[in-house]
Design a protein around this motif. Structure first.
Motif, PDB file in Angstrom:
ATOM      1  N   TRP A 182      62.635  34.775  72.262  1.00  0.00           N
ATOM      2  CA  TRP A 182      63.344  35.400  73.379  1.00  0.00           C
ATOM      3  C   TRP A 182      62.960  36.872  73.543  1.00  0.00           C
ATOM      4  O   TRP A 182      62.768  37.362  74.650  1.00  0.00           O
ATOM      5  N   ALA A 183      62.848  37.591  72.416  1.00  0.00           N
ATOM      6  CA  ALA A 183      62.585  39.023  72.463  1.00  0.00           C
ATOM      7  C   ALA A 183      61.130  39.355  72.756  1.00  0.00           C
ATOM      8  O   ALA A 183      60.807  40.489  73.112  1.00  0.00           O
ATOM      9  N   GLY A 184      60.248  38.375  72.575  1.00  0.00           N
ATOM     10  CA  GLY A 184      58.839  38.635  72.806  1.00  0.00           C
ATOM     11  C   GLY A 184      58.072  38.954  71.542  1.00  0.00           C
ATOM     12  O   GLY A 184      57.060  39.663  71.580  1.00  0.00           O
ATOM     13  N   GLY A 185      58.541  38.449  70.427  1.00  0.00           N
ATOM     14  CA  GLY A 185      57.829  38.635  69.174  1.00  0.00           C
ATOM     15  C   GLY A 185      58.716  39.240  68.090  1.00  0.00           C
ATOM     16  O   GLY A 185      59.755  39.834  68.362  1.00  0.00           O
ATOM     17  N   SER A 186      58.297  39.065  66.836  1.00  0.00           N
ATOM     18  CA  SER A 186      59.086  39.536  65.707  1.00  0.00           C
ATOM     19  C   SER A 186      59.201  41.057  65.686  1.00  0.00           C
ATOM     20  O   SER A 186      60.255  41.607  65.352  1.00  0.00           O
ATOM     21  N   ALA A 187      58.113  41.741  66.048  1.00  0.00           N
ATOM     22  CA  ALA A 187      58.148  43.202  66.030  1.00  0.00           C
ATOM     23  C   ALA A 187      59.159  43.742  67.032  1.00  0.00           C
ATOM     24  O   ALA A 187      59.920  44.678  66.734  1.00  0.00           O
ATOM     25  N   ARG A 188      59.188  43.140  68.212  1.00  0.00           N
ATOM     26  CA  ARG A 188      60.128  43.595  69.238  1.00  0.00           C
ATOM     27  C   ARG A 188      61.568  43.300  68.814  1.00  0.00           C
ATOM     28  O   ARG A 188      62.460  44.132  69.011  1.00  0.00           O
ATOM     29  N   ARG A 226      66.659  33.195  63.806  1.00  0.00           N
ATOM     30  CA  ARG A 226      65.804  34.374  63.950  1.00  0.00           C
ATOM     31  C   ARG A 226      64.565  34.033  64.765  1.00  0.00           C
ATOM     32  O   ARG A 226      64.178  34.807  65.657  1.00  0.00           O
ATOM     33  N   ALA A 227      63.957  32.894  64.482  1.00  0.00           N
ATOM     34  CA  ALA A 227      62.745  32.505  65.200  1.00  0.00           C
ATOM     35  C   ALA A 227      63.008  32.338  66.693  1.00  0.00           C
ATOM     36  O   ALA A 227      62.194  32.739  67.532  1.00  0.00           O
ATOM     37  N   ALA A 228      64.179  31.758  67.021  1.00  0.00           N
ATOM     38  CA  ALA A 228      64.520  31.578  68.432  1.00  0.00           C
ATOM     39  C   ALA A 228      64.683  32.928  69.116  1.00  0.00           C
ATOM     40  O   ALA A 228      64.249  33.116  70.265  1.00  0.00           O
ATOM     41  N   ARG A 233      70.184  49.035  66.598  1.00  0.00           N
ATOM     42  CA  ARG A 233      71.604  48.797  66.373  1.00  0.00           C
ATOM     43  C   ARG A 233      71.962  48.869  64.901  1.00  0.00           C
ATOM     44  O   ARG A 233      73.012  48.401  64.483  1.00  0.00           O
ATOM     45  N   GLY A 234      71.083  49.462  64.104  1.00  0.00           N
ATOM     46  CA  GLY A 234      71.426  49.737  62.718  1.00  0.00           C
ATOM     47  C   GLY A 234      71.084  48.678  61.707  1.00  0.00           C
ATOM     48  O   GLY A 234      71.616  48.684  60.593  1.00  0.00           O
ATOM     49  N   VAL A 235      70.195  47.759  62.039  1.00  0.00           N
ATOM     50  CA  VAL A 235      69.787  46.722  61.087  1.00  0.00           C
ATOM     51  C   VAL A 235      68.349  46.989  60.657  1.00  0.00           C
ATOM     52  O   VAL A 235      67.415  46.762  61.433  1.00  0.00           O
ATOM     53  N   PRO A 236      68.125  47.462  59.430  1.00  0.00           N
ATOM     54  CA  PRO A 236      66.758  47.718  58.954  1.00  0.00           C
ATOM     55  C   PRO A 236      65.963  46.421  58.872  1.00  0.00           C
ATOM     56  O   PRO A 236      66.539  45.330  58.726  1.00  0.00           O
ATOM     57  N   ALA A 237      64.656  46.531  58.934  1.00  0.00           N
ATOM     58  CA  ALA A 237      63.801  45.343  58.884  1.00  0.00           C
ATOM     59  C   ALA A 237      64.048  44.516  57.625  1.00  0.00           C
ATOM     60  O   ALA A 237      64.040  43.284  57.666  1.00  0.00           O
ATOM     61  N   VAL A 238      64.299  45.176  56.494  1.00  0.00           N
ATOM     62  CA  VAL A 238      64.495  44.448  55.242  1.00  0.00           C
ATOM     63  C   VAL A 238      65.828  43.703  55.215  1.00  0.00           C
ATOM     64  O   VAL A 238      66.063  42.873  54.337  1.00  0.00           O
ATOM     65  N   GLU A 239      66.703  43.966  56.192  1.00  0.00           N
ATOM     66  CA  GLU A 239      68.021  43.332  56.230  1.00  0.00           C
ATOM     67  C   GLU A 239      68.147  42.275  57.318  1.00  0.00           C
ATOM     68  O   GLU A 239      69.217  41.682  57.488  1.00  0.00           O
ATOM     69  N   VAL A 240      67.081  42.011  58.051  1.00  0.00           N
ATOM     70  CA  VAL A 240      67.183  41.092  59.185  1.00  0.00           C
ATOM     71  C   VAL A 240      67.555  39.674  58.744  1.00  0.00           C
ATOM     72  O   VAL A 240      68.396  39.018  59.358  1.00  0.00           O
ATOM     73  N   ASP A 241      66.946  39.188  57.661  1.00  0.00           N
ATOM     74  CA  ASP A 241      67.277  37.842  57.204  1.00  0.00           C
ATOM     75  C   ASP A 241      68.750  37.754  56.787  1.00  0.00           C
ATOM     76  O   ASP A 241      69.439  36.774  57.103  1.00  0.00           O
ATOM     77  N   GLU A 245      62.710  43.158  65.767  1.00  0.00           N
ATOM     78  CA  GLU A 245      63.051  44.125  64.727  1.00  0.00           C
ATOM     79  C   GLU A 245      63.355  45.490  65.330  1.00  0.00           C
ATOM     80  O   GLU A 245      64.240  46.204  64.852  1.00  0.00           O
ATOM     81  N   GLN A 246      62.645  45.850  66.395  1.00  0.00           N
ATOM     82  CA  GLN A 246      62.917  47.119  67.051  1.00  0.00           C
ATOM     83  C   GLN A 246      64.315  47.119  67.668  1.00  0.00           C
ATOM     84  O   GLN A 246      65.059  48.102  67.554  1.00  0.00           O
ATOM     85  N   LEU A 247      64.671  46.015  68.314  1.00  0.00           N
ATOM     86  CA  LEU A 247      65.982  45.918  68.941  1.00  0.00           C
ATOM     87  C   LEU A 247      67.096  45.958  67.904  1.00  0.00           C
ATOM     88  O   LEU A 247      68.121  46.615  68.089  1.00  0.00           O
TER      89      LEU A 247
END
Length: 207
Positions: free
Chosen positions: A120-126, A114-116, A134-142, A128-130
């Motif tokens: 690449w995406a330009g930050g955690s917020a970006r 996730r950190a990598a 595609r249907g992955v809520p912030a609470v489900e990212v881990d 999470e937006q991406l």
């Protein structure tokens, strides 16, 4: 199922949509056979229930990212419930498939992946937006990263890349074996099991 590819490899330009296995696919490896499902259960795996409450909670999470996508064919109540059951069962199947092969995925590995991708995406917020797109809520990212790293590991165990057709075949085989070992049963209200396509499809009664 090239959506099994990692985020950064599948997304050369940032404008592309992120691949999402559990949220993007119709479903994987859910079986509606093998006897009645226990009352109050959405699915049963080796005697362990996935409760209707757990599905409702996951649906509520999914609504947070599908509300902004009115064109999503699975954004209705039925589609979201089917997607929620898919995710909950798939997590168990990936874990079982890894365990059966003497493999595992640590939280640290998922966090590193996730950190990598955040870099690449330009930050955690970006990122999470991406993922949300595609249907992955912030609470489900881990959870998403645990699952994705596990899927890649299942393919790699057979010398394959999960983002290729050969790797996809190996992952599906591993998950099918896990589903058989766990005697997966899914409440038929969520659809019908297609053993050939390895999908949970919505029931479409003949008219």
């Amino acid at each position: 199922m090239n959506r099994l590819a990692t985020v950064r490899r599948a997304l050369a330009p940032a404008a592309r949509a992120l691949p999402v296995l559990a949220a993007g696919l119709g479903a994987l490896l859910l079986c509606s056979c093998g006897g009645p499902v226990q009352a109050g259960a959405a699915a049963v795996l080796d005697g362990e229930r996935i409760s209707l409450t757990a599905v409702q909670e996951r649906v509520a999470e999914l609504r947070t990212v599908t509300a902004a996508s009115p064109g999503d064919a699975d954004a209705g109540a039925e589609g979201l419930a089917r997607r929620a059951v898919t995710q909950l069962v798939l997590d168990a199947l990936v874990s079982r498939a890894l365990a059966d092969r003497g493999l595992s995925v640590g939280a640290g590995e998922a966090a590193a992946a996730r950190a990598a991708d955040e870099v690449w995406a330009g930050g955690s917020a970006r990122l999470e937006q991406l993922l949300a797109a595609r249907g992955v809520p912030a609470v489900e990212v881990d959870r998403y990263y645990l699952q994705q790293v596990g899927i890649r590991r299942l393919a790699a165990a057979r010398g394959q890349d999960a983002g290729t057709e050969a790797g996809d075949t190996e992952v599906r085989r591993a998950l099918a074996e896990a589903a058989a070992a766990l005697h997966v049963r899914v409440n038929p209200r969520y659809g019908s099991w297609d053993a050939q396509r390895v999908v949970l499809a919505p029931d479409r009664p003949d008219r």
